[in-house]
Design a protein around this motif. Structure first.
Motif, short mmCIF file in Angstrom:
data_model
loop_
_atom_site.label_atom_id
_atom_site.label_comp_id
_atom_site.label_asym_id
_atom_site.label_seq_id
_atom_site.Cartn_x
_atom_site.Cartn_y
_atom_site.Cartn_z
N LEU A 19 0.84 -1.19 0.00
CA LEU A 19 0.00 0.00 0.00
C LEU A 19 0.88 1.24 0.00
CD1 LEU A 19 -2.72 -0.75 2.70
CD2 LEU A 19 -2.80 -1.18 0.25
N ALA A 20 0.55 2.18 -0.87
CA ALA A 20 1.17 3.50 -0.85
C ALA A 20 0.14 4.44 -0.23
CB ALA A 20 1.52 3.93 -2.27
N LEU A 21 0.53 5.09 0.85
CA LEU A 21 -0.39 5.91 1.64
C LEU A 21 -0.03 7.39 1.57
CD1 LEU A 21 -0.24 3.76 4.88
CD2 LEU A 21 -2.02 3.68 3.15
N PRO A 22 -1.03 8.26 1.58
CA PRO A 22 -0.73 9.69 1.70
C PRO A 22 -0.23 9.99 3.12
CG PRO A 22 -3.09 9.33 1.73
CD PRO A 22 -2.46 8.00 1.47
N GLU A 23 0.43 11.12 3.28
CA GLU A 23 0.99 11.51 4.59
C GLU A 23 -0.06 11.56 5.69
OE1 GLU A 23 3.17 15.15 4.44
OE2 GLU A 23 4.38 14.48 2.75
N ALA A 24 -1.30 11.85 5.35
CA ALA A 24 -2.35 12.03 6.36
C ALA A 24 -2.84 10.71 6.98
CB ALA A 24 -3.53 12.77 5.75
N ILE A 25 -2.43 9.56 6.41
CA ILE A 25 -2.90 8.27 6.93
C ILE A 25 -1.77 7.53 7.62
CG2 ILE A 25 -3.83 6.00 6.32
CD1 ILE A 25 -5.30 7.29 4.01
N THR A 26 -2.05 7.07 8.85
CA THR A 26 -1.10 6.27 9.62
C THR A 26 -1.77 4.95 9.98
OG1 THR A 26 -0.15 8.26 10.59
CG2 THR A 26 0.31 6.20 11.71
N ILE A 27 -1.11 3.84 9.67
CA ILE A 27 -1.65 2.52 10.02
C ILE A 27 -1.46 2.29 11.52
CG2 ILE A 27 -1.40 0.03 9.65
CD1 ILE A 27 -2.53 1.53 7.23
N GLU A 28 -2.55 1.95 12.20
CA GLU A 28 -2.50 1.64 13.63
C GLU A 28 -2.35 0.14 13.87
OE1 GLU A 28 -6.08 3.48 15.11
OE2 GLU A 28 -4.98 5.31 15.57
N SER A 29 -3.07 -0.67 13.06
CA SER A 29 -2.97 -2.11 13.20
C SER A 29 -3.46 -2.77 11.92
CB SER A 29 -3.79 -2.61 14.39
OG SER A 29 -5.17 -2.37 14.19
N ALA A 30 -3.09 -4.03 11.75
CA ALA A 30 -3.52 -4.79 10.58
C ALA A 30 -3.57 -6.27 10.93
CB ALA A 30 -2.56 -4.58 9.41
N VAL A 31 -4.51 -6.97 10.30
CA VAL A 31 -4.65 -8.42 10.45
C VAL A 31 -4.74 -9.01 9.06
CG1 VAL A 31 -6.10 -10.29 11.34
CG2 VAL A 31 -5.85 -8.17 12.66
N PRO A 32 -3.77 -9.85 8.65
CA PRO A 32 -2.58 -10.23 9.40
C PRO A 32 -1.62 -9.05 9.54
CG PRO A 32 -2.43 -11.06 7.16
CD PRO A 32 -3.79 -10.44 7.32
N PRO A 33 -0.68 -9.15 10.50
CA PRO A 33 0.26 -8.05 10.69
C PRO A 33 1.10 -7.81 9.43
CG PRO A 33 0.39 -9.62 12.51
CD PRO A 33 -0.48 -10.23 11.45
N ALA A 34 1.41 -6.56 9.17
CA ALA A 34 2.23 -6.21 8.02
C ALA A 34 3.67 -6.63 8.26
CB ALA A 34 2.15 -4.71 7.76
N THR A 35 4.38 -6.94 7.17
CA THR A 35 5.79 -7.28 7.23
C THR A 35 6.63 -6.02 7.41
OG1 THR A 35 5.34 -9.08 5.68
CG2 THR A 35 7.63 -8.49 6.01
N THR A 36 6.24 -4.94 6.70
CA THR A 36 6.95 -3.67 6.74
C THR A 36 5.95 -2.55 6.93
OG1 THR A 36 8.61 -4.52 5.19
CG2 THR A 36 8.49 -2.13 5.45
N VAL A 37 6.21 -1.66 7.88
CA VAL A 37 5.38 -0.46 8.07
C VAL A 37 6.33 0.72 8.13
CG1 VAL A 37 3.74 0.74 9.54
CG2 VAL A 37 3.63 -1.75 9.35
#
Length: 85
Positions: A19-37
């Motif tokens: 996923l490519a995210l804009p600066e305004a979005i921060t990932i708090e959690s994911a299922v399954p967990p991400a390999t790289t954040v």
């Protein structure tokens, strides 16, 4: 927090989702967990082939204007290259 789900299907082998995210979005959690954040980038490696889903909880920065569009680009790939974006 905001939640969303990304689904994929008809993939014959383990896949990588980025996923490519804009600066305004921060990932708090994911299922399954991400390999790289990293800021602006989240990656899951070796997700099962066939079909599946990733559930994500994200925070949108308070500085983001009400009603503004925030685009997230998802790319699904495998060792032989990109399957779809």
């Amino acid at each position: 927090s905001n939640s969303f789900k990304l689904r994929y299907r008809n993939v014959a082998e383990p896949v990588t989702l980025e996923l490519a995210l804009p600066e305004a979005i921060t990932i708090e959690s994911a299922v399954p967990p991400a390999t790289t954040v990293e800021p602006g980038r989240v990656v899951w490696n070796l997700l099962p082939g066939g079909s599946g889903a990733v559930k994500i909880r994200a925070r949108i920065a308070a500085a983001a204007a009400d009603g503004s569009e925030l685009a997230v680009l998802a790319t699904l790939g495998h060792a032989r290259g990109t399957l779809q974006s």
